[in-house]
Write an enzyme that holds these catalytic residues in place. Structure first.
Site, PDB file in Angstrom:
ATOM      1  N   SER A  76      51.830  85.254  19.751  1.00  0.00           N
ATOM      2  CA  SER A  76      53.265  85.468  19.847  1.00  0.00           C
ATOM      3  C   SER A  76      54.022  84.293  19.229  1.00  0.00           C
ATOM      4  O   SER A  76      53.861  84.015  18.048  1.00  0.00           O
ATOM      5  CB  SER A  76      53.658  85.703  21.309  1.00  0.00           C
ATOM      6  OG  SER A  76      54.776  86.546  21.378  1.00  0.00           O
ATOM      7  N   LYS A 124      79.038  93.312  31.855  1.00  0.00           N
ATOM      8  CA  LYS A 124      79.004  91.903  32.231  1.00  0.00           C
ATOM      9  C   LYS A 124      77.875  91.662  33.235  1.00  0.00           C
ATOM     10  O   LYS A 124      77.724  92.393  34.207  1.00  0.00           O
ATOM     11  CB  LYS A 124      80.352  91.496  32.849  1.00  0.00           C
ATOM     12  CG  LYS A 124      80.398  90.061  33.354  1.00  0.00           C
ATOM     13  CD  LYS A 124      80.213  89.072  32.218  1.00  0.00           C
ATOM     14  CE  LYS A 124      80.290  87.630  32.743  1.00  0.00           C
ATOM     15  NZ  LYS A 124      79.961  86.657  31.676  1.00  0.00           N
TER      16      LYS A 124
END
Length: 315
Positions: free
Chosen positions: A122, A174
């Site tokens: 990764s 949000k």
């Protein structure tokens, strides 16, 4: 002078001798500590030409010290090449990005070899692609090209113990996704778009650095991991081998085969705990035991944001 006075004088001389030695050892120890706290590094201070080696291990994060060390390596006329030895499952995507760019900056000035050890997956593989060549062991683990965003979900637990959370926020997205309630489809779409944007950047980076068609990289970038042998067939690395292969490559780049490889290590922590630990070591040498100043604090690891990681080791 009677025998008692002579014996007292001898005891006094022995005590004075002991404290002179103790003072000298303490001064030397404090000098070493001051040198390290000032950012000194024995490898970095080597006056002769050499090949630098840095080791990147564990979880990759936004590491300012490592970036500064790479800059010093790039700027040093004594360093003729760099070997980046990687043993990492990955870490934050942003951390990998910054280290990748720092290594490429070094590669603009001198040869860089990526040395894949047990694991470079990764973000670890992302960093490996920064080298001019990638060398891995036959059974090294690499690959795992991808990006992931994870968050905990505690709603069911809170329901069981009778705890709820009320929210008043400026807009529906949000602070989403939240661990306190199921994510809405809009929130999932927002996070997925962010993940895929970073994933596309990672894929393009691999395609560019490995000179592979993007479609071919996409086929490999499904999160799969590969042994060194498999990675060589897939053109994710260049060579199988170890130190000998590294030397062979560098010799081909005009680097003297007899140059010493010197490890550039991170200086010891400049915290009060690191200082206390060093003083405690000096006191141990003087016979005062290892409990005089206590033990050093344990660092805690936090990962924020998008991560490119294959597997996190358990303690």
């Amino acid at each position: 002078m009677d025998q008692s006075a002579i014996a007292d004088r001898r005891r006094l001389r022995r005590k004075l001798g002991f404290w002179r030695i103790a003072a000298a050892v303490l001064v030397i120890g404090l000098g070493i500590v001051a040198f390290r706290l000032a950012g000194g590094d024995m490898a970095a201070s080597s006056g002769s030409p050499h090949i630098a080696r840095i080791e990147i291990s564990g979880l990759i994060q936004d590491d300012e010290e490592l970036l500064e060390r790479l800059k010093k390596i790039g700027d040093s006329d004594r360093v003729k090449a760099l070997v980046v030895s990687i043993s990492s499952p990955g870490g934050t995507t942003y951390g990998g990005e910054r280290v990748f760019k720092a290594i490429r900056a070094v590669a603009e000035k001198k040869p860089v070899v990526s040395d894949v050890r047990t694991l470079a997956a990764s973000a670890g593989y992302m960093i490996a692609t920064a080298g001019d060549t990638i060398i891995a062991g036959e059974t090294s683990i690499t690959g795992s090209i991808g990006v992931i965003f994870q968050y905990p979900q505690t709603k069911q637990l809170l329901d069981k113990i009778g705890v709820s959370l009320e929210e008043i926020k400026s807009a529906p997205l949000k602070a989403e996704p939240s661990p306190f309630h199921d994510a809405s489809e809009e929130a999932k779409a927002m996070i997925r778009a962010m993940v895929m944007d970073s994933y596309d950047w990672f894929v393009d980076l691999v395609a560019d650095r490995r000179k592979l068609p993007r479609d071919e990289v996409l086929r490999l970038a499904d999160g799969s991991i590969f042994t060194g042998r498999q990675a060589l067939k897939a053109k994710l690395i260049d060579t199988l081998g170890g130190e000998e292969a590294i030397r062979t490559y560098l010799t081909g780049r005009g680097i003297d085969k007899d140059l010493k490889i010197v490890k550039w290590e991170a200086p010891r922590t400049g915290s009060a705990f690191g200082f206390a630990s060093a003083i405690s070591t000096v006191l141990n040498l003087l016979g005062y035991g290892d409990n005089t100043l206590g033990s050093s604090a344990t660092d805690k690891l936090f990962l924020d944001g998008l991560i490119s990681v294959w597997q996190v080791g358990r303690h």
